[in-house]
Design an enzyme around this catalytic site. Structure first.
Site, PDB file in Angstrom:
ATOM      1  N   ASP A 148     -53.554 -29.384  28.497  1.00 35.29           N
ATOM      2  CA  ASP A 148     -53.073 -30.734  28.837  1.00 35.29           C
ATOM      3  C   ASP A 148     -52.106 -30.728  30.025  1.00 35.29           C
ATOM      4  OD1 ASP A 148     -54.511 -31.488  26.666  1.00 35.29           O
ATOM      5  OD2 ASP A 148     -52.811 -31.980  25.394  1.00 35.29           O
ATOM      6  N   GLN A 305     -63.717 -27.612  26.232  1.00 30.61           N
ATOM      7  CA  GLN A 305     -62.694 -27.498  27.284  1.00 30.61           C
ATOM      8  C   GLN A 305     -61.692 -26.383  27.015  1.00 30.61           C
ATOM      9  OE1 GLN A 305     -61.594 -31.977  28.434  1.00 30.61           O
ATOM     10  NE2 GLN A 305     -62.258 -31.752  26.323  1.00 30.61           N
TER      11      GLN A 305
HETATM   12  O1  F6P Z   1     -52.885 -29.683  22.471  1.00 30.76           O
HETATM   13  C1  F6P Z   1     -53.945 -29.640  23.359  1.00 30.76           C
HETATM   14  C2  F6P Z   1     -55.112 -30.419  22.886  1.00 30.76           C
HETATM   15  O2  F6P Z   1     -56.112 -29.908  23.690  1.00 30.76           O
HETATM   16  C3  F6P Z   1     -55.030 -31.944  22.990  1.00 30.76           C
HETATM   17  O3  F6P Z   1     -55.411 -32.489  24.205  1.00 30.76           O
HETATM   18  C4  F6P Z   1     -55.935 -32.404  21.880  1.00 30.76           C
HETATM   19  O4  F6P Z   1     -55.577 -33.676  21.445  1.00 30.76           O
HETATM   20  C5  F6P Z   1     -55.677 -31.391  20.853  1.00 30.76           C
HETATM   21  O5  F6P Z   1     -55.424 -30.189  21.534  1.00 30.76           O
HETATM   22  C6  F6P Z   1     -56.772 -31.248  19.813  1.00 30.76           C
HETATM   23  O6  F6P Z   1     -56.631 -30.024  19.175  1.00 30.76           O
HETATM   24  P1  F6P Z   1     -57.047 -29.639  17.703  1.00 30.76           P
HETATM   25  O7  F6P Z   1     -58.368 -30.267  17.438  1.00 30.76           O
HETATM   26  O8  F6P Z   1     -57.108 -28.157  17.735  1.00 30.76           O
HETATM   27  O9  F6P Z   1     -55.995 -30.126  16.798  1.00 30.76           O
END
Ligand code: F6P
Length: 383
Positions: A148, A305
């Site tokens: 991010d 990503q």
């Molecule tokens: O913290 C980084 C990130 O890539 C955010 O953009 C996204 O909302 C989140 O991780 C989602 O991560 P997870 O599904 O692992 O909780």
């Protein structure tokens, strides 16, 4: 013990034994960063302990001693060989209860005789590390990680460059299929509170509309932009939208402490067995189709990503950050994050990082750049 500007001035003893953990959502480059820290620490004669699965491993006392062979050959590997979790020491699910495990984490760090706990992570990790220092006097040192790119006080976080490349390639690929079918494709990128990734990949991939959390959108302005493109013979459009993008109405609601409707859009189906939520990008695509009459499709890039091998730029960055951490540990500089400032890696007091988020300023040069090539930023462009 003095605590001036966040640097622990009373402790200038060099570290002889360190712990390393990776916490929060993973990203490409974590292994490269672990390798950088560990190799530099081993070079300086330190003992290196790996803590498994973030702060949970510290609470549950799951550790492994790291020798050179453990960090050989991992530079190019995605993910983190130590494992990661989003667990916070002060609010951890233990069985069916949520408990404050801070004292256990502190006791375990002390029992391991760690002179410093090196924490690799994003915003949440910075807060958790500072919490352990404040509550238990544990020396900590952090590195900024997240696709991010929203960690405060650093030009860039590792993982961002790789994700930028993945997302840009995805937008490139969406262009050809959108062109063939004369469609609008809404491509959702990660970024729950900051829009760096959607903005960067949107510009690099030539998206026609970029929607980020920092610039609340007006769908009528977006629809108008798409109609104009069609009017000028452009029969496809790509919208790059950050997962945290909000409409102007939602932004007002959020400012008053409310929750946007889409977060409440949970519908019970199959006799109450399955809960579904309409993804934000699907809602935007549906509304765009209604407003313009253009056929719209959705692509959510999701965790793709965060996967796979780190880019060359991230490998270089992780190695620079990791080895700088090793030097700081040698110098007994603790309770700092190693930040990127231009060509340098510099220590920044952790107290200035934890609890802060680096948002995209509405007048950031990247935003101006996007507008200058005719990209709609989801709002009515200023003259
Ligand atoms: O913290 C980084 C990130 O890539 C955010 O953009 C996204 O909302 C989140 O991780 C989602 O991560 P997870 O599904 O692992 O909780």
């Amino acid at each position: 013990m003095g605590f001036e500007g966040g640097f622990d001035m009373a402790r200038k003893m060099r570290a002889r034994s360190i712990g390393i953990l990776t916490s929060g959502g993973d990203c490409p480059g974590l292994n490269a960063a672990i390798r950088g820290v560990a190799k530099a620490a081993l070079y300086h004669g330190m003992k290196v302990i790996g803590v498994m699965d973030g702060f949970r491993g510290l609470v549950e006392n799951r550790t492994v001693q790291i020798e050179d062979q453990h960090v050989s050959g991992i530079l190019t590997l995605g993910g983190t060989f130590l494992g990661s979790s989003r667990d916070k020491p002060y609010k951890m699910k233990m069985g069916d209860k949520v408990m404050d495990m801070t004292s256990v984490a502190i006791a375990n760090a002390k029992r391991l005789q760690l002179d410093c706990l090196v924490c690799l992570g994003g915003g949440g990790t910075q807060k958790n590390a500072l919490h352990l220092h404040k509550e238990g006097g544990i020396n900590v040192l952090t590195l900024p990680k997240t696709i991010d790119n929203d960690v405060a006080q650093t030009d860039v976080s590792f993982g961002f460059d790789t994700a930028l490349g993945i997302a840009t390639e995805a937008i490139d690929r969406l262009h050809t299929t959108a062109t063939s079918h004369h469609r609008v494709i809404v491509c959702e990128l990660m970024g729950h509170s900051a829009g760096w990734l959607a903005l960067g990949a949107g510009i690099a991939g030539g998206a026609d509309v970029i929607m980020i959390p920092e610039i609340p959108y007006n769908l009528e302005a977006v629809a108008e932009h798409l109609r104009n493109r069609r009017h000028h013979g452009k029969r496809f459009s790509i919208i790059a939208i950050a997962e945290g993008a909000v409409s102007r109405e939602e932004a007002k609601l959020l400012a008053k402490g409310g929750k946007p409707a889409r977060m409440k859009l949970e519908t019970v189906i199959n006799n109450g067995i399955h809960l579904v939520r309409e993804p934000m990008s699907s809602r935007v695509a549906r509304q765009i189709q209604q407003l313009t009459g253009l056929e719209a499709r959705v692509t959510q890039l999701g965790h793709v990503q965060r996967g796979g091998t780190p880019s060359a730029a991230d490998r270089l960055l992780c190695t620079r950050l990791g080895t700088k951490a090793g030097q700081l540990l040698m110098d007994g500089v603790y309770n700092v994050m190693v930040a990127v400032r231009g060509d340098e890696c510099v220590p920044v007091p952790l107290a200035k990082v934890a609890g802060f988020t680096k948002y995209v300023p509405a007048n950031h040069p990247w935003v101006k750049t996007a507008r200058l090539v005719g990209t709609c930023m989801g709002d009515v462009a200023e003259a």
